[in-house]
Design a protein around this motif. Structure first.
Motif, PDB file in Angstrom:
ATOM      1  N   GLY A 211       0.745  -1.175   0.270  1.00 42.29           N
ATOM      2  CA  GLY A 211      -0.035   0.012  -0.008  1.00 42.29           C
ATOM      3  C   GLY A 211       1.054   1.233   0.009  1.00 42.29           C
ATOM      4  N   LEU A 212       0.099   2.353  -0.364  1.00 41.31           N
ATOM      5  CA  LEU A 212       0.851   3.571  -0.405  1.00 41.31           C
ATOM      6  C   LEU A 212      -0.076   4.887  -0.017  1.00 41.31           C
ATOM      7  N   LYS A 213       0.354   5.660   0.935  1.00 45.05           N
ATOM      8  CA  LYS A 213      -0.471   6.664   1.267  1.00 45.05           C
ATOM      9  C   LYS A 213       0.355   7.966   1.361  1.00 45.05           C
ATOM     10  N   ALA A 214      -0.253   9.014   0.707  1.00 43.75           N
ATOM     11  CA  ALA A 214       0.144  10.408   0.537  1.00 43.75           C
ATOM     12  C   ALA A 214      -0.629  11.597   1.385  1.00 43.75           C
ATOM     13  N   LEU A 215      -0.302  12.111   2.328  1.00 37.77           N
ATOM     14  CA  LEU A 215      -1.094  13.358   3.009  1.00 37.77           C
ATOM     15  C   LEU A 215      -0.060  14.668   2.925  1.00 37.77           C
ATOM     16  N   ARG A 216      -0.978  15.397   2.621  1.00 37.37           N
ATOM     17  CA  ARG A 216      -0.481  17.134   2.731  1.00 37.37           C
ATOM     18  C   ARG A 216      -1.278  17.743   3.614  1.00 37.37           C
ATOM     19  N   ARG A 217      -0.350  18.686   4.537  1.00 36.79           N
ATOM     20  CA  ARG A 217      -1.038  19.398   5.564  1.00 36.79           C
ATOM     21  C   ARG A 217      -1.978  20.539   4.568  1.00 36.79           C
ATOM     22  N   ILE A 218      -3.220  20.489   5.281  1.00 30.96           N
ATOM     23  CA  ILE A 218      -4.384  21.418   4.734  1.00 30.96           C
ATOM     24  C   ILE A 218      -3.973  22.963   5.523  1.00 30.96           C
ATOM     25  N   LYS A 219      -4.275  22.521   6.994  1.00 23.87           N
ATOM     26  CA  LYS A 219      -4.075  23.976   7.964  1.00 23.87           C
ATOM     27  C   LYS A 219      -4.004  23.388   9.166  1.00 23.87           C
ATOM     28  N   GLY A 220      -3.034  23.828   9.882  1.00 25.88           N
ATOM     29  CA  GLY A 220      -2.761  23.417  11.374  1.00 25.88           C
ATOM     30  C   GLY A 220      -2.119  21.937  11.440  1.00 25.88           C
ATOM     31  N   HIS A 221      -3.103  21.275  12.291  1.00 25.42           N
ATOM     32  CA  HIS A 221      -2.710  19.791  12.387  1.00 25.42           C
ATOM     33  C   HIS A 221      -3.376  18.803  11.581  1.00 25.42           C
ATOM     34  N   TRP A 222      -4.304  19.476  10.356  1.00 27.83           N
ATOM     35  CA  TRP A 222      -5.216  18.779   9.486  1.00 27.83           C
ATOM     36  C   TRP A 222      -4.260  18.069   8.289  1.00 27.83           C
ATOM     37  N   TYR A 223      -4.627  17.268   7.641  1.00 24.75           N
ATOM     38  CA  TYR A 223      -3.894  16.555   6.652  1.00 24.75           C
ATOM     39  C   TYR A 223      -5.029  15.949   5.820  1.00 24.75           C
ATOM     40  N   ALA A 224      -4.929  15.956   4.395  1.00 25.72           N
ATOM     41  CA  ALA A 224      -5.708  15.225   3.392  1.00 25.72           C
ATOM     42  C   ALA A 224      -5.017  14.497   2.284  1.00 25.72           C
ATOM     43  N   GLY A 225      -5.148  13.448   2.057  1.00 26.35           N
ATOM     44  CA  GLY A 225      -4.674  12.791   0.716  1.00 26.35           C
ATOM     45  C   GLY A 225      -5.303  11.667   0.334  1.00 26.35           C
ATOM     46  N   LEU A 226      -4.545  10.696  -0.446  1.00 24.80           N
ATOM     47  CA  LEU A 226      -5.187   9.674  -1.128  1.00 24.80           C
ATOM     48  C   LEU A 226      -4.305   8.272  -0.859  1.00 24.80           C
ATOM     49  N   GLN A 227      -4.691   7.297  -0.944  1.00 26.83           N
ATOM     50  CA  GLN A 227      -4.047   5.878  -0.745  1.00 26.83           C
ATOM     51  C   GLN A 227      -4.557   4.950  -1.720  1.00 26.83           C
ATOM     52  N   TYR A 228      -3.444   3.892  -1.999  1.00 23.91           N
ATOM     53  CA  TYR A 228      -3.871   2.840  -2.755  1.00 23.91           C
ATOM     54  C   TYR A 228      -3.295   1.650  -2.148  1.00 23.91           C
ATOM     55  N   PHE A 229      -4.239   0.463  -2.095  1.00 26.14           N
ATOM     56  CA  PHE A 229      -3.631  -0.743  -1.503  1.00 26.14           C
ATOM     57  C   PHE A 229      -4.130  -1.979  -2.644  1.00 26.14           C
ATOM     58  N   PHE A 230      -3.142  -2.940  -2.429  1.00 24.66           N
ATOM     59  CA  PHE A 230      -3.251  -4.086  -3.284  1.00 24.66           C
ATOM     60  C   PHE A 230      -2.956  -5.533  -2.489  1.00 24.66           C
ATOM     61  N   VAL A 231      -3.875  -6.390  -2.470  1.00 27.68           N
ATOM     62  CA  VAL A 231      -3.501  -7.805  -1.683  1.00 27.68           C
ATOM     63  C   VAL A 231      -4.101  -8.936  -2.466  1.00 27.68           C
ATOM     64  N   LYS A 232      -3.090  -9.795  -2.640  1.00 25.12           N
ATOM     65  CA  LYS A 232      -3.408 -10.792  -3.606  1.00 25.12           C
ATOM     66  C   LYS A 232      -3.244 -12.408  -2.691  1.00 25.12           C
ATOM     67  N   ILE A 233      -4.370 -13.214  -2.387  1.00 31.57           N
ATOM     68  CA  ILE A 233      -4.568 -14.163  -1.473  1.00 31.57           C
ATOM     69  C   ILE A 233      -4.904 -15.562  -2.061  1.00 31.57           C
ATOM     70  N   ASP A 234      -4.017 -16.363  -1.876  1.00 33.14           N
ATOM     71  CA  ASP A 234      -4.518 -17.942  -2.340  1.00 33.14           C
ATOM     72  C   ASP A 234      -4.978 -18.603  -0.888  1.00 33.14           C
ATOM     73  N   SER A 235      -6.275 -19.003  -1.135  1.00 24.94           N
ATOM     74  CA  SER A 235      -6.656 -19.572   0.327  1.00 24.94           C
ATOM     75  C   SER A 235      -6.937 -20.980  -0.111  1.00 24.94           C
ATOM     76  N   ALA A 236      -6.314 -21.987   0.954  1.00 20.56           N
ATOM     77  CA  ALA A 236      -6.625 -23.461   0.767  1.00 20.56           C
ATOM     78  C   ALA A 236      -7.199 -23.680   2.228  1.00 20.56           C
ATOM     79  N   PHE A 237      -8.627 -24.336   2.173  1.00 21.39           N
ATOM     80  CA  PHE A 237      -9.244 -24.627   3.294  1.00 21.39           C
ATOM     81  C   PHE A 237      -9.137 -26.137   3.365  1.00 21.39           C
TER      82      PHE A 237
END
Length: 353
Positions: free
Chosen positions: A128-154
């Motif tokens: 995953g990747l997350k990028a945040l930019r300060r908007i004002k004071g202690h407040w931040y906003a941004g975008l994130q992307y995630f990817f998960v690949k799982i092979d499950s064997a029950f």
């Protein structure tokens, strides 16, 4: 002249010694014993290197970790965090590969209470990747992307005491893009003594981003930290999770896979919605040594209307702390926690929240 040359040489040697000492202080490595009902017994290791991008920003770091347990579960991962331009920017990224032998208890609070399970092997990787930019004071906003690949064997050789997920989820991937917001007034990112930390994310998993399923994921959390005496801190946390839509079983909200709540086998309680709240008393009583005591409660449900006091899940426990790095307030933590039906030991670096 000889005396002056000797003085210059001694100053240079002292400066080199100080530089070497500071370099050692910026590098932290520790073995981590593993004793819990989710993965079994084993050993992990973590290493972190700290550095500052500029004088006014908090410490950035590069980290790596690995684990192996008696259930033949193992995993490796790396993480990176950059803080720069006087903390105006926060960039975080990570990637991990894992091969885990776990138990699947089904979905819903009732399935978790019954305690029946099927062994499942989960092999895959994610990042995953997350990028945040300060908007004002202690407040931040941004975008994130995630990817998960799982092979499950029950493993169903001993029967199927629980309802298994649809076969389409056995070998699949989820990927999504989301918006994130944050308020961060903590005095330290690893071990805060005062301040507040609020996080909110709204992510959309979609085939356009590489996902096999289309669903939304909304997560929010609020942490507060208050000093109540010399080396004494009260910390509290509230979190909420909602995953409406066509989410696979491993993307649902669940206890035991994060800090909410300790004392539960990972994934025993999972569903489309979840909340948890907890409080912790922290006391650094002698030098680098400290202790904590904590208690909390939470619940999983299919919808908001399904939450009720009968299905609440309690958690209580205590732990010991040893400060690996005083410069970065980085603790080696050992906790014992008791949940509704199970208890567990936790060994990790940093605080639980």
């Amino acid at each position: 002249l000889a005396a002056q040359q000797g003085y210059v040489q001694r100053e240079a040697e002292q400066a080199e010694a100080i530089k070497e000492l500071e370099s050692r202080r910026n590098f932290v490595a520790a073995p981590i014993p593993i004793v819990n009902p989710t993965l079994g017994e084993g050993l992990g290791a973590v290493a972190m290197y700290f550095y500052q991008m500029d004088e006014e920003s908090q410490a950035s770091f590069t980290g790596a970790g690995a684990l192996y347990t008696s259930s033949e579960s193992w995993g490796v991962g790396v993480a990176q965090a950059f803080f720069f331009n006087e903390n105006a920017w926060k960039l975080k990224a990570g990637v991990a590969y894992f091969d885990l032998n776990l138990d699947f208890f089904g979905i819903g609070s009732g399935a978790g209470d019954q305690g029946n399970s099927v062994p499942v092997n989960q092999e895959g990787w994610g990042g995953g990747l997350k990028a945040l930019r300060r908007i004002k004071g202690h407040w931040y906003a941004g975008l994130q992307y995630f990817f998960v690949k799982i092979d499950s064997a029950f493993d169903v050789t001993d029967g199927v005491p629980v309802e298994l997920p649809p076969a389409i989820e056995f070998d699949s991937a989820v990927a999504g893009l989301g918006v994130v917001g944050e308020y961060d007034s903590r005095d330290d990112q690893f071990n805060a003594y005062k301040g507040n930390h609020f996080e909110f994310s709204w992510s959309f998993a979609d085939q356009a981003f590489g996902s096999d399923f289309d669903f939304q994921s909304v997560k929010t959390s609020y942490n507060l930290y208050r000093e109540v005496g010399k080396q004494k801190v009260i910390a509290a946390r509230f979190m909420g999770c909602a995953v409406p839509g066509d989410a696979p079983y491993y993307a649902l909200c669940s206890f035991g896979q994060g800090v909410d709540l300790r004392g539960y086998i990972g994934g025993r309680y999972r569903d489309e919605m979840m909340f948890a709240t907890q409080a912790e008393y922290r006391w650094r009583f002698s030098g680098r040594w400290g202790m904590v005591a904590f208690a909390g409660v939470g619940e999983v449900a299919e919808s908001v209307s399904d939450f009720n006091t009968q299905n609440l899940l309690p958690s209580v426990g205590a732990g010991i702390r040893f400060m690996l790095s005083e410069d970065h307030r980085l603790n080696l933590s050992v906790d014992w926690a008791r949940g509704k039906d199970d208890d567990a030991w936790y060994f990790y670096v940093s605080e639980s929240f």
